[in-house]
Design a protein around this motif. Sequence first.
Motif, PDB file in Angstrom:
ATOM      1  N   LEU A   1       3.995 -28.578  -2.501  1.00 56.57           N
ATOM      2  CA  LEU A   1       3.152 -27.257  -2.460  1.00 56.57           C
ATOM      3  C   LEU A   1       4.219 -26.352  -1.822  1.00 56.57           C
ATOM      4  O   LEU A   1       4.600 -25.083  -2.206  1.00 56.57           O
ATOM      5  CB  LEU A   1       2.050 -27.004  -1.793  1.00 56.57           C
ATOM      6  N   THR A   2       5.155 -26.822  -0.797  1.00 60.61           N
ATOM      7  CA  THR A   2       5.525 -25.507   0.001  1.00 60.61           C
ATOM      8  C   THR A   2       6.541 -26.186   1.139  1.00 60.61           C
ATOM      9  O   THR A   2       6.171 -27.429   1.386  1.00 60.61           O
ATOM     10  CB  THR A   2       4.555 -24.518   0.777  1.00 60.61           C
ATOM     11  N   MET A   3       7.465 -25.760   1.851  1.00 55.58           N
ATOM     12  CA  MET A   3       8.167 -26.160   2.599  1.00 55.58           C
ATOM     13  C   MET A   3       7.349 -26.215   3.976  1.00 55.58           C
ATOM     14  O   MET A   3       8.360 -26.407   4.939  1.00 55.58           O
ATOM     15  CB  MET A   3       9.734 -26.654   2.089  1.00 55.58           C
ATOM     16  N   ARG A  24      11.244 -20.912   0.592  1.00 51.31           N
ATOM     17  CA  ARG A  24      11.710 -21.331  -0.427  1.00 51.31           C
ATOM     18  C   ARG A  24      10.730 -20.611  -1.395  1.00 51.31           C
ATOM     19  O   ARG A  24       9.765 -20.287  -1.274  1.00 51.31           O
ATOM     20  CB  ARG A  24      11.822 -22.762  -1.010  1.00 51.31           C
ATOM     21  N   GLU A  26       8.459 -20.113  -3.971  1.00 52.65           N
ATOM     22  CA  GLU A  26       6.758 -20.860  -4.344  1.00 52.65           C
ATOM     23  C   GLU A  26       6.261 -20.291  -5.718  1.00 52.65           C
ATOM     24  O   GLU A  26       5.973 -19.125  -6.127  1.00 52.65           O
ATOM     25  CB  GLU A  26       5.861 -21.153  -3.519  1.00 52.65           C
ATOM     26  N   TRP A  32       0.957 -23.302 -10.468  1.00 48.61           N
ATOM     27  CA  TRP A  32       0.629 -24.427 -10.429  1.00 48.61           C
ATOM     28  C   TRP A  32      -0.452 -25.463 -11.364  1.00 48.61           C
ATOM     29  O   TRP A  32      -0.134 -26.561 -12.122  1.00 48.61           O
ATOM     30  CB  TRP A  32      -0.357 -24.843  -8.877  1.00 48.61           C
ATOM     31  N   GLY A  51       3.515 -30.894   1.443  1.00 50.52           N
ATOM     32  CA  GLY A  51       4.886 -30.034   2.258  1.00 50.52           C
ATOM     33  C   GLY A  51       6.096 -30.762   2.667  1.00 50.52           C
ATOM     34  O   GLY A  51       6.470 -32.108   2.040  1.00 50.52           O
ATOM     35  N   PRO A  54       0.491 -28.585   3.036  1.00 51.03           N
ATOM     36  CA  PRO A  54       0.093 -28.163   1.877  1.00 51.03           C
ATOM     37  C   PRO A  54      -0.985 -26.773   2.060  1.00 51.03           C
ATOM     38  O   PRO A  54      -1.575 -25.832   1.414  1.00 51.03           O
ATOM     39  CB  PRO A  54      -0.351 -29.178   0.992  1.00 51.03           C
ATOM     40  N   HIS A  57       0.370 -23.237   1.710  1.00 48.44           N
ATOM     41  CA  HIS A  57       0.240 -22.526   0.416  1.00 48.44           C
ATOM     42  C   HIS A  57      -0.997 -20.935   0.525  1.00 48.44           C
ATOM     43  O   HIS A  57      -2.100 -21.951   0.228  1.00 48.44           O
ATOM     44  CB  HIS A  57       0.804 -23.645  -0.722  1.00 48.44           C
ATOM     45  N   ALA A 211       9.325 -30.055  -7.098  1.00 49.19           N
ATOM     46  CA  ALA A 211       9.128 -29.484  -6.528  1.00 49.19           C
ATOM     47  C   ALA A 211       8.307 -27.372  -5.983  1.00 49.19           C
ATOM     48  O   ALA A 211       7.556 -27.456  -6.591  1.00 49.19           O
ATOM     49  CB  ALA A 211      10.391 -28.633  -6.102  1.00 49.19           C
ATOM     50  N   SER A 212       8.384 -27.338  -4.730  1.00 47.41           N
ATOM     51  CA  SER A 212       7.530 -26.165  -4.539  1.00 47.41           C
ATOM     52  C   SER A 212       7.940 -24.954  -5.686  1.00 47.41           C
ATOM     53  O   SER A 212       6.594 -23.891  -5.887  1.00 47.41           O
ATOM     54  CB  SER A 212       7.844 -25.365  -3.430  1.00 47.41           C
ATOM     55  N   ASN A 213       8.647 -24.720  -6.575  1.00 52.35           N
ATOM     56  CA  ASN A 213       8.446 -23.303  -7.214  1.00 52.35           C
ATOM     57  C   ASN A 213       8.975 -24.759  -8.740  1.00 52.35           C
ATOM     58  O   ASN A 213       8.932 -23.495  -9.710  1.00 52.35           O
ATOM     59  CB  ASN A 213      10.697 -23.221  -7.464  1.00 52.35           C
TER      60      ASN A 213
END
Length: 243
Positions: A1-3, A24, A26, A32, A51, A54, A57, A211-213
Amino acid sequence: LTMRCNLNCSYCLNEFGKDFKRVREEISGEEWVEGLNRIQSRKEVPITFSGGEPFAHPDFIYILNNLRSNSTIDILTNLYPRPEKHKERLEEFLAMVNPQRLKRNAPYASIRASYHPEQMDPRVLVKNVKRFQEKGFNVGIWSVLYPSPRQLSAINHMQFICKEAGVDFRLKEFTGIYKGEEYGDYSKYPLSAFQEKTRDCLCKTSELLIASNGNVHRCHRDLFAREFPVGNILDEDFELTDV
């Protein structure tokens, strides 16, 4: 979901390369849900949220509560209430997410909390895990056998704390180099992670790595490096070939 993460561990596996950035692109919770609800998978294969952390996010709980009802879910988290904003989100999770949503038949807990001694008070983590268990969630604690004396000593101490509290505690192998010595099993591709030159190999992942994107990648290396995506879960015509 996110870094993004609320901790800052020195051995974080996500910090891939010198140009690594935690912030990054998202996609939103609505995106999602749209993308994940299009995916058809076997019932025994869960959607695993990780992550980063998570819970960082902002739409994490919205995502959990709006996936198809027949989706099975796992969560990889540190489950550690720091800072205050993160603590509030954990409380919101307990109040708004049905424990039955994360129940499935598996040899390990559906919520796997990671123990990082250099960033955590072990008793605080165990107390938090017990609170989730009391609400009906299936939670266990995992830690990486990072070979520093501090980490190994803390893990030994944590094993006693978890046994006393009735919390499942498990260990994962460390793969990498510590003080010039290699750790991990690279029998399939000897020294594959430490080659000075790029070499060709055939490999095939058993996971759909997103990935988050929303980009889909063939391996974690590409996901962390943000290279060679094979598509995006929001693309209407995106398809995978099983090769």
